[in-house]
Write a protein that holds these residues in place. Structure first.
Motif, PDB file in Angstrom:
ATOM      1  N   LEU A 194       0.828  -1.205   0.000  1.00  0.00           N
ATOM      2  CA  LEU A 194       0.000   0.000   0.000  1.00  0.00           C
ATOM      3  C   LEU A 194       0.861   1.252   0.000  1.00  0.00           C
ATOM      4  CD1 LEU A 194      -2.836  -0.998   2.500  1.00  0.00           C
ATOM      5  CD2 LEU A 194      -3.055  -0.611   0.041  1.00  0.00           C
ATOM      6  N   PHE A 195       1.946   1.246   0.772  1.00  0.00           N
ATOM      7  CA  PHE A 195       2.847   2.406   0.784  1.00  0.00           C
ATOM      8  C   PHE A 195       3.402   2.657  -0.620  1.00  0.00           C
ATOM      9  CE2 PHE A 195       6.946   4.452   1.091  1.00  0.00           C
ATOM     10  CZ  PHE A 195       6.726   5.466   1.994  1.00  0.00           C
ATOM     11  N   LYS A 196       3.815   1.590  -1.273  1.00  0.00           N
ATOM     12  CA  LYS A 196       4.367   1.719  -2.626  1.00  0.00           C
ATOM     13  C   LYS A 196       3.329   2.322  -3.577  1.00  0.00           C
ATOM     14  CE  LYS A 196       7.041  -1.048  -5.919  1.00  0.00           C
ATOM     15  NZ  LYS A 196       6.266  -0.875  -7.160  1.00  0.00           N
ATOM     16  N   LYS A 197       2.083   1.871  -3.447  1.00  0.00           N
ATOM     17  CA  LYS A 197       1.021   2.372  -4.324  1.00  0.00           C
ATOM     18  C   LYS A 197       0.721   3.838  -4.049  1.00  0.00           C
ATOM     19  CE  LYS A 197      -3.788   1.440  -5.643  1.00  0.00           C
ATOM     20  NZ  LYS A 197      -4.974   0.547  -5.436  1.00  0.00           N
ATOM     21  N   TRP A 198       0.736   4.228  -2.774  1.00  0.00           N
ATOM     22  CA  TRP A 198       0.377   5.607  -2.410  1.00  0.00           C
ATOM     23  C   TRP A 198       1.504   6.600  -2.655  1.00  0.00           C
ATOM     24  CZ3 TRP A 198      -3.469   7.424   1.669  1.00  0.00           C
ATOM     25  CH2 TRP A 198      -4.607   6.622   1.683  1.00  0.00           C
ATOM     26  N   PHE A 199       2.764   6.182  -2.429  1.00  0.00           N
ATOM     27  CA  PHE A 199       3.836   7.169  -2.368  1.00  0.00           C
ATOM     28  C   PHE A 199       5.021   6.930  -3.302  1.00  0.00           C
ATOM     29  CE2 PHE A 199       1.848   7.054   1.890  1.00  0.00           C
ATOM     30  CZ  PHE A 199       1.331   8.344   1.903  1.00  0.00           C
ATOM     31  N   ILE A 200       5.040   5.788  -3.998  1.00  0.00           N
ATOM     32  CA  ILE A 200       6.164   5.526  -4.905  1.00  0.00           C
ATOM     33  C   ILE A 200       5.699   5.471  -6.352  1.00  0.00           C
ATOM     34  CG2 ILE A 200       7.980   3.869  -5.527  1.00  0.00           C
ATOM     35  CD1 ILE A 200       8.183   3.105  -2.600  1.00  0.00           C
ATOM     36  N   ASP A 201       4.656   4.677  -6.623  1.00  0.00           N
ATOM     37  CA  ASP A 201       4.155   4.542  -7.991  1.00  0.00           C
ATOM     38  C   ASP A 201       3.164   5.663  -8.313  1.00  0.00           C
ATOM     39  OD1 ASP A 201       5.658   2.236  -8.099  1.00  0.00           O
ATOM     40  OD2 ASP A 201       3.982   0.928  -7.546  1.00  0.00           O
ATOM     41  N   THR A 304       5.237   6.379  13.805  1.00  0.00           N
ATOM     42  CA  THR A 304       6.383   5.464  13.856  1.00  0.00           C
ATOM     43  C   THR A 304       6.180   4.324  12.873  1.00  0.00           C
ATOM     44  OG1 THR A 304       6.802   6.040  16.169  1.00  0.00           O
ATOM     45  CG2 THR A 304       7.730   3.956  15.393  1.00  0.00           C
ATOM     46  N   GLU A 305       4.932   3.919  12.666  1.00  0.00           N
ATOM     47  CA  GLU A 305       4.643   2.862  11.698  1.00  0.00           C
ATOM     48  C   GLU A 305       4.941   3.328  10.271  1.00  0.00           C
ATOM     49  OE1 GLU A 305       2.949   2.074  15.466  1.00  0.00           O
ATOM     50  OE2 GLU A 305       2.604   3.835  14.186  1.00  0.00           O
ATOM     51  N   TYR A 306       4.697   4.610   9.990  1.00  0.00           N
ATOM     52  CA  TYR A 306       5.034   5.166   8.679  1.00  0.00           C
ATOM     53  C   TYR A 306       6.546   5.076   8.466  1.00  0.00           C
ATOM     54  CZ  TYR A 306       4.806   8.358   4.666  1.00  0.00           C
ATOM     55  OH  TYR A 306       4.883   8.902   3.400  1.00  0.00           O
ATOM     56  N   ILE A 307       7.308   5.410   9.503  1.00  0.00           N
ATOM     57  CA  ILE A 307       8.772   5.332   9.409  1.00  0.00           C
ATOM     58  C   ILE A 307       9.197   3.913   9.068  1.00  0.00           C
ATOM     59  CG2 ILE A 307      10.929   5.633  10.675  1.00  0.00           C
ATOM     60  CD1 ILE A 307       9.339   8.234   9.956  1.00  0.00           C
ATOM     61  N   ILE A 340       7.126  14.310   1.212  1.00  0.00           N
ATOM     62  CA  ILE A 340       6.302  14.855   2.301  1.00  0.00           C
ATOM     63  C   ILE A 340       4.916  15.139   1.724  1.00  0.00           C
ATOM     64  CG2 ILE A 340       6.099  16.594   4.100  1.00  0.00           C
ATOM     65  CD1 ILE A 340       8.676  14.979   4.308  1.00  0.00           C
ATOM     66  N   PRO A 341       3.936  14.272   1.989  1.00  0.00           N
ATOM     67  CA  PRO A 341       2.602  14.494   1.430  1.00  0.00           C
ATOM     68  C   PRO A 341       1.835  15.561   2.213  1.00  0.00           C
ATOM     69  CG  PRO A 341       2.592  12.538   2.797  1.00  0.00           C
ATOM     70  CD  PRO A 341       4.008  13.046   2.802  1.00  0.00           C
ATOM     71  N   LYS A 348      -4.618  10.081   6.638  1.00  0.00           N
ATOM     72  CA  LYS A 348      -5.387   8.937   6.157  1.00  0.00           C
ATOM     73  C   LYS A 348      -4.526   7.674   6.120  1.00  0.00           C
ATOM     74  CE  LYS A 348      -8.884   6.747   4.393  1.00  0.00           C
ATOM     75  NZ  LYS A 348     -10.055   6.385   5.244  1.00  0.00           N
ATOM     76  N   PHE A 349      -3.298   7.823   5.639  1.00  0.00           N
ATOM     77  CA  PHE A 349      -2.434   6.650   5.552  1.00  0.00           C
ATOM     78  C   PHE A 349      -2.010   6.180   6.944  1.00  0.00           C
ATOM     79  CE2 PHE A 349       1.417   4.193   4.526  1.00  0.00           C
ATOM     80  CZ  PHE A 349       0.872   3.337   3.570  1.00  0.00           C
ATOM     81  N   ASN A 350      -1.775   7.128   7.843  1.00  0.00           N
ATOM     82  CA  ASN A 350      -1.461   6.742   9.225  1.00  0.00           C
ATOM     83  C   ASN A 350      -2.596   5.941   9.851  1.00  0.00           C
ATOM     84  OD1 ASN A 350       1.144   7.799   9.521  1.00  0.00           O
ATOM     85  ND2 ASN A 350       0.388   9.829  10.120  1.00  0.00           N
ATOM     86  N   GLU A 351      -3.817   6.326   9.512  1.00  0.00           N
ATOM     87  CA  GLU A 351      -4.992   5.619  10.034  1.00  0.00           C
ATOM     88  C   GLU A 351      -5.009   4.172   9.544  1.00  0.00           C
ATOM     89  OE1 GLU A 351      -9.859   5.957   9.647  1.00  0.00           O
ATOM     90  OE2 GLU A 351      -8.629   7.734   9.330  1.00  0.00           O
ATOM     91  N   ILE A 352      -4.665   3.973   8.268  1.00  0.00           N
ATOM     92  CA  ILE A 352      -4.605   2.619   7.710  1.00  0.00           C
ATOM     93  C   ILE A 352      -3.511   1.810   8.402  1.00  0.00           C
ATOM     94  CG2 ILE A 352      -4.068   1.287   5.631  1.00  0.00           C
ATOM     95  CD1 ILE A 352      -5.331   3.597   4.018  1.00  0.00           C
ATOM     96  N   LEU A 353      -2.351   2.443   8.580  1.00  0.00           N
ATOM     97  CA  LEU A 353      -1.235   1.755   9.229  1.00  0.00           C
ATOM     98  C   LEU A 353      -1.565   1.385  10.676  1.00  0.00           C
ATOM     99  CD1 LEU A 353       1.930   3.683   7.972  1.00  0.00           C
ATOM    100  CD2 LEU A 353       1.087   1.449   7.230  1.00  0.00           C
TER     101      LEU A 353
END
Length: 389
Positions: A194-201, A304-307, A340-341, A348-353
């Protein structure tokens, strides 16, 4: 299957045991296998060293490859018992479900005909066996278990049918523990996807409100609070709190210096995996960390989970210095480029994590409880104080 308290016992040279059990020397029902392996480029095998076996947990943290081996090793087969003889009190015991090679500081053990291999594994993992192996070890700074001493020690041995029943009870708990570990691994893989989809691709152009920044903007660094302990110091401080190194738990000590949720990034020695990503550990609770891992938490809206999931994606090699002793210093770590989004996306992504890692921590908590139940039952079942019908 149920358990009941045994009612008929007899006195033997090793103490009180069930009436139908026998006292038997180890060499009569177990043997070491020394099938030598010479380094070769002709075959690719899984390699297990002491560094790959977790202390106390009866599990692996990773597996190496025979192509990285430069000295003689032992071969092992699916189902063999691997017992770390160096500092046996670390309880580095594992039963692989694959064949491969292992360090010569690891015993490869098998049961003899008429005895159950699974039951023998649990004997090797028991506290009494670990104590006996440690008590008969040779060497002061690097004590090694001595088979010549251990093979003549006597142990309570049930009939084959009961050996199988004992092993079944303990292995059923171990199977659930292993299932939890696999679930957590899959949850981490999904979080990384999910991180790759949201922030890399996301293409060549950043969305509106996003910008390029650096990793240092997103972290709090607790390195100044780390305290390294030598192996001799740790021997004097044995306890229940995990002592972390660059890649895994190295020991358990009687105190802690951190209490909370952190990400540990390997700082020197072992800093990068084969794919170039760093060694990252997500830890929680009361812990001790040595000076070979950066101790981090998120800040400025980054959890911390995002990190953790960010570091899992990073090619760390451009930030590593030192050829002989690879190192990721703080300056290079802080300079890692990072998207940095905008706040809404980040929240929103932190909530998923939070949901993902909440499940991971819940599984880890259940695993610890299962390990405690297993290790509580183990000595009682192996001694006959609790019987299995």
């Amino acid at each position: 299957m149920k358990t009941e308290i045994a009612t008929k016992y007899k006195e033997t040279e090793i103490g009180t045991i069930p009436e139908e059990w026998i006292s038997l020397e180890l060499y009569k029902f177990a043997e070491l296998v020394k099938d030598a392996y010479l380094p070769s480029a002709d075959e690719e095998l899984s390699y297990i060293g002491l560094e790959h076996i977790n202390q106390q947990a009866l599990s692996l943290n990773s597996v190496g490859k025979s192509s990285d081996v430069t000295s003689n090793k032992f071969r092992f087969k699916d189902g063999d018992i691997l017992f770390g003889k160096l500092r046996p009190y670390f309880r580095k015991v594992y039963r692989p479900k694959f064949s491969g090679i292992c360090s010569t500081d690891i015993w490869v053990a098998r049961s003899k005909t008429g005895f159950d291999q699974d039951w023998l594994f649990w004997l090797f993992a028991s506290e009494d066996f670990i104590k006996s192996a440690s008590g008969g070890s040779s060497g002061t700074r690097m004590p090694r278990a001595d088979w010549d001493h251990l093979k003549d020690t006597a142990w309570p041995v049930p009939k084959l049918s009961e050996q199988k029943q004992i092993a079944e009870v303990l292995s059923s708990l171990d199977d659930k523990i292993e299932l939890n570990r696999k679930i957590n691994k899959n949850l981490e893989i999904l979080a990384n996807s999910l991180f790759k989809k949201w922030f890399i691709d996301i293409g060549d152009e950043l969305p509106k409100g996003w910008r390029m920044g650096t990793f240092g903007e997103a972290i709090i660094n607790f390195d100044s609070k780390r305290i390294p302990l030598s192996s001799r110091e740790r021997e004097k401080k044995q306890g229940c709190y995990p002592y972390y190194g660059a890649t895994s738990i190295m020991d358990y000590v009687d105190d802690f210096i951190f209490d909370g949720t952190y990400v540990l990034l390997g700082e020197d020695g072992s800093v990068a995996k084969e794919d170039g990503t760093p060694f990252v550990q997500y830890v929680q609770g009361k812990i001790w960390v040595n000076n070979h891992a950066h101790v981090l938490q998120g800040k400025n809206g980054f959890s911390t989970e995002y990190i953790k999931v960010f570091l899992d994606q990073v090619d760390i090699m451009p930030f590593v210095t030192g050829a002989v002793q690879p190192k990721i210093n703080q300056a290079n770590m802080n300079s890692i480029p990072m998207i940095i989004p905008d706040k809404k996306t980040l929240d929103k992504f932190n909530e998923i994590l939070t949901a993902f890692f909440g499940m991971i921590l819940e599984n880890e908590s259940q695993t610890k409880n299962l390990e405690q139940v297993r290790d509580s039952l183990l000595p009682r079942l192996m001694s006959g104080k609790i019987r299995v019908n």
